[in-house]
Design a protein around this motif. Sequence first.
Motif, PDB file in Angstrom:
ATOM      1  N   ALA A  25      17.900  31.746  38.487  1.00 12.33           N
ATOM      2  CA  ALA A  25      19.364  31.702  38.524  1.00 12.33           C
ATOM      3  C   ALA A  25      19.843  30.283  38.270  1.00 12.33           C
ATOM      4  CB  ALA A  25      19.872  32.188  39.882  1.00 12.33           C
ATOM      5  N   HIS A  26      21.144  30.155  38.089  1.00 18.39           N
ATOM      6  CA  HIS A  26      21.780  28.843  37.983  1.00 18.39           C
ATOM      7  C   HIS A  26      21.823  28.215  39.374  1.00 18.39           C
ATOM      8  CE1 HIS A  26      24.858  25.817  37.127  1.00 18.39           C
ATOM      9  NE2 HIS A  26      24.629  26.021  35.841  1.00 18.39           N
ATOM     10  N   ASP A  27      21.706  26.894  39.429  1.00 16.24           N
ATOM     11  CA  ASP A  27      21.743  26.198  40.720  1.00 16.24           C
ATOM     12  C   ASP A  27      22.970  26.574  41.541  1.00 16.24           C
ATOM     13  OD1 ASP A  27      19.403  24.904  40.231  1.00 16.24           O
ATOM     14  OD2 ASP A  27      20.251  22.881  40.179  1.00 16.24           O
ATOM     15  N   ASP A  28      24.079  26.779  40.877  1.00 18.26           N
ATOM     16  CA  ASP A  28      25.318  27.082  41.592  1.00 18.26           C
ATOM     17  C   ASP A  28      25.177  28.340  42.432  1.00 18.26           C
ATOM     18  OD1 ASP A  28      28.256  26.797  42.098  1.00 18.26           O
ATOM     19  OD2 ASP A  28      28.294  28.711  41.031  1.00 18.26           O
ATOM     20  N   LEU A  29      24.571  29.390  41.848  1.00 19.14           N
ATOM     21  CA  LEU A  29      24.385  30.639  42.588  1.00 19.14           C
ATOM     22  C   LEU A  29      23.330  30.465  43.677  1.00 19.14           C
ATOM     23  CD1 LEU A  29      25.037  33.610  43.005  1.00 19.14           C
ATOM     24  CD2 LEU A  29      23.385  34.176  41.203  1.00 19.14           C
ATOM     25  N   VAL A  30      22.278  29.702  43.380  1.00 19.05           N
ATOM     26  CA  VAL A  30      21.224  29.448  44.375  1.00 19.05           C
ATOM     27  C   VAL A  30      21.828  28.785  45.608  1.00 19.05           C
ATOM     28  CG1 VAL A  30      19.149  28.102  44.855  1.00 19.05           C
ATOM     29  CG2 VAL A  30      19.378  29.314  42.672  1.00 19.05           C
ATOM     30  N   ASN A  31      22.707  27.823  45.395  1.00 18.13           N
ATOM     31  CA  ASN A  31      23.283  27.082  46.515  1.00 18.13           C
ATOM     32  C   ASN A  31      24.420  27.840  47.198  1.00 18.13           C
ATOM     33  OD1 ASN A  31      21.578  24.868  46.013  1.00 18.13           O
ATOM     34  ND2 ASN A  31      23.000  24.022  44.505  1.00 18.13           N
ATOM     35  N   ARG A  32      25.161  28.616  46.399  1.00 17.69           N
ATOM     36  CA  ARG A  32      26.361  29.277  46.926  1.00 17.69           C
ATOM     37  C   ARG A  32      26.050  30.566  47.663  1.00 17.69           C
ATOM     38  NH1 ARG A  32      29.056  32.795  43.856  1.00 17.69           N
ATOM     39  NH2 ARG A  32      28.157  31.845  41.983  1.00 17.69           N
ATOM     40  N   ASN A  33      25.047  31.296  47.217  1.00 18.07           N
ATOM     41  CA  ASN A  33      24.803  32.608  47.815  1.00 18.07           C
ATOM     42  C   ASN A  33      23.317  32.920  47.919  1.00 18.07           C
ATOM     43  OD1 ASN A  33      25.194  35.170  48.842  1.00 18.07           O
ATOM     44  ND2 ASN A  33      26.870  35.652  47.429  1.00 18.07           N
ATOM     45  N   PRO A  34      22.589  32.149  48.721  1.00 13.38           N
ATOM     46  CA  PRO A  34      21.149  32.404  48.856  1.00 13.38           C
ATOM     47  C   PRO A  34      20.834  33.772  49.459  1.00 13.38           C
ATOM     48  CG  PRO A  34      21.893  30.826  50.500  1.00 13.38           C
ATOM     49  CD  PRO A  34      23.025  31.006  49.541  1.00 13.38           C
ATOM     50  N   LEU A  35      21.718  34.292  50.308  1.00 12.89           N
ATOM     51  CA  LEU A  35      21.459  35.604  50.905  1.00 12.89           C
ATOM     52  C   LEU A  35      21.522  36.701  49.851  1.00 12.89           C
ATOM     53  CD1 LEU A  35      23.404  35.343  54.298  1.00 12.89           C
ATOM     54  CD2 LEU A  35      20.943  35.071  53.872  1.00 12.89           C
ATOM     55  N   LEU A  36      22.441  36.588  48.909  1.00 15.28           N
ATOM     56  CA  LEU A  36      22.521  37.561  47.827  1.00 15.28           C
ATOM     57  C   LEU A  36      21.232  37.543  47.007  1.00 15.28           C
ATOM     58  CD1 LEU A  36      24.112  39.578  46.037  1.00 15.28           C
ATOM     59  CD2 LEU A  36      24.981  37.581  44.772  1.00 15.28           C
ATOM     60  N   LEU A  37      20.726  36.361  46.705  1.00 17.13           N
ATOM     61  CA  LEU A  37      19.499  36.256  45.924  1.00 17.13           C
ATOM     62  C   LEU A  37      18.306  36.770  46.716  1.00 17.13           C
ATOM     63  CD1 LEU A  37      19.948  32.818  44.142  1.00 17.13           C
ATOM     64  CD2 LEU A  37      20.329  35.119  43.245  1.00 17.13           C
ATOM     65  N   ALA A  38      18.297  36.557  48.013  1.00 18.83           N
ATOM     66  CA  ALA A  38      17.213  37.096  48.836  1.00 18.83           C
ATOM     67  C   ALA A  38      17.242  38.620  48.816  1.00 18.83           C
ATOM     68  CB  ALA A  38      17.333  36.569  50.265  1.00 18.83           C
ATOM     69  N   ASP A  39      18.435  39.196  48.910  1.00 24.44           N
ATOM     70  CA  ASP A  39      18.563  40.651  48.820  1.00 24.44           C
ATOM     71  C   ASP A  39      18.095  41.148  47.456  1.00 24.44           C
ATOM     72  OD1 ASP A  39      19.552  40.887  51.366  1.00 24.44           O
ATOM     73  OD2 ASP A  39      21.662  41.044  50.756  1.00 24.44           O
ATOM     74  N   PHE A  40      18.505  40.432  46.405  1.00 29.73           N
ATOM     75  CA  PHE A  40      18.122  40.839  45.053  1.00 29.73           C
ATOM     76  C   PHE A  40      16.611  40.821  44.895  1.00 29.73           C
ATOM     77  CE2 PHE A  40      17.274  40.594  40.582  1.00 29.73           C
ATOM     78  CZ  PHE A  40      18.248  41.379  40.000  1.00 29.73           C
ATOM     79  N   GLN A  41      15.978  39.788  45.399  1.00 29.10           N
ATOM     80  CA  GLN A  41      14.523  39.693  45.279  1.00 29.10           C
ATOM     81  C   GLN A  41      13.829  40.790  46.080  1.00 29.10           C
ATOM     82  OE1 GLN A  41      12.961  35.768  45.901  1.00 29.10           O
ATOM     83  NE2 GLN A  41      10.843  36.480  46.122  1.00 29.10           N
ATOM     84  N   SER A  42      14.318  41.066  47.285  1.00 27.40           N
ATOM     85  CA  SER A  42      13.718  42.105  48.117  1.00 27.40           C
ATOM     86  C   SER A  42      13.837  43.480  47.476  1.00 27.40           C
ATOM     87  CB  SER A  42      14.383  42.099  49.498  1.00 27.40           C
ATOM     88  OG  SER A  42      13.881  43.142  50.297  1.00 27.40           O
ATOM     89  N   ILE A  43      15.004  43.773  46.915  1.00 25.73           N
ATOM     90  CA  ILE A  43      15.216  45.070  46.265  1.00 25.73           C
ATOM     91  C   ILE A  43      14.382  45.160  44.988  1.00 25.73           C
ATOM     92  CG2 ILE A  43      16.927  46.555  45.156  1.00 25.73           C
ATOM     93  CD1 ILE A  43      18.987  45.185  47.105  1.00 25.73           C
ATOM     94  N   SER A  44      14.273  44.059  44.267  1.00 25.44           N
ATOM     95  CA  SER A  44      13.450  44.043  43.062  1.00 25.44           C
ATOM     96  C   SER A  44      11.993  44.328  43.409  1.00 25.44           C
ATOM     97  CB  SER A  44      13.561  42.698  42.351  1.00 25.44           C
ATOM     98  OG  SER A  44      14.883  42.472  41.893  1.00 25.44           O
ATOM     99  N   GLU A  45      11.506  43.710  44.473  1.00 26.71           N
ATOM    100  CA  GLU A  45      10.121  43.981  44.888  1.00 26.71           C
ATOM    101  C   GLU A  45       9.929  45.468  45.176  1.00 26.71           C
ATOM    102  OE1 GLU A  45       6.682  42.694  48.085  1.00 26.71           O
ATOM    103  OE2 GLU A  45       8.614  41.658  48.135  1.00 26.71           O
ATOM    104  N   ARG A  46      10.899  46.062  45.860  1.00 29.51           N
ATOM    105  CA  ARG A  46      10.818  47.496  46.149  1.00 29.51           C
ATOM    106  C   ARG A  46      10.771  48.302  44.854  1.00 29.51           C
ATOM    107  NH1 ARG A  46      15.347  50.939  49.644  1.00 29.51           N
ATOM    108  NH2 ARG A  46      14.178  52.924  49.713  1.00 29.51           N
TER     109      ARG A  46
END
Length: 308
Positions: free
Chosen positions: A199-220
């Motif tokens: 992702a872009h740094d802006d999203l990484v810094n602004r919404n880490p919980l969203l990215l964590a959810d995205f990664q968890s769902i992707s793994e599933r």
Amino acid sequence: MTTSISLALEYFHPWPNSAGFYLARHRGWFADAGIDLQIRTVDPGIGDSLEHLGRRLVDLAVFPTNRLLVRTERGEPLKAIAAVNQRGLETIRTLTSSGISNLAQLAGKRVALNPTPRGVAIVRDLVAGAGGDPDTVTLVDVGARELTSAELAGGAADATFGSYWAWDILLSEHPDRPERIWRVDEELPFGYHSYLLGAHDDLVNRNPLLLADFQSISERGFRYAAQHPDETVELLSDVMPYFPAGVIARSLDAISSTWFYENGWGTVRPELVEPYAHWLAGHGILTAPERWSAAFANTSAASANHAP
């Protein structure tokens, strides 16, 4: 509340390496988490998936490790958050009729490839490592295309570099044209993650919980895709209808073996990044390989920086 997220894939069209994202969306797991996922292919007129990400035309992207390292070294605000593949996918491919039985015998032959600095360096190292003279290899520029076995039989080149053993080769192999294949990461002295998710740094810094959810769902999704191949092939046949279901099934079976490390999806392994970064630097593609971990966010790699 629903959050729209756009994901750029790594190639000109979907292929089974993206199955986990499609399965998770199809089964409603992203929607259940309040994510409206839009999966896109790239516009070659704009550039690759990292170019789309850098211009903020998408929120997330799948991309090769080496391209991310080059861009982050230039100061572009991009980060990997997960690894899609735990090994490389490229090959050296030739027909048995070529008479080439080892990589040293590529010396004096014509090798088709997209002649990027990395691609040229890999071919030269493979030939030299096998005892051949890389200076005698003739490079045939085919751009982003991968030659088919029929084109090799027609004399377009003696061998080709780049075709994925889990995709391109399956599309054109033929029993009347037996082949010899070398998997590149088995011939080089290092491995590498073929593709990362980032992702872009802006999203990484602004919404880490969203990215964590995205990664968890992707793994599933990737785990489900690997465990339910029939359902996955049926879905992918709708996503990529111009490819035979049998080829999709064989590709899925092959590529799914690269998705997991110690039963986990997404793990970024320093041993698959750091030696690769130093190899890229040795060929003038990077200048500060010790800073490789700056390209990763919230991963084991990011905390494993060996630089002072």
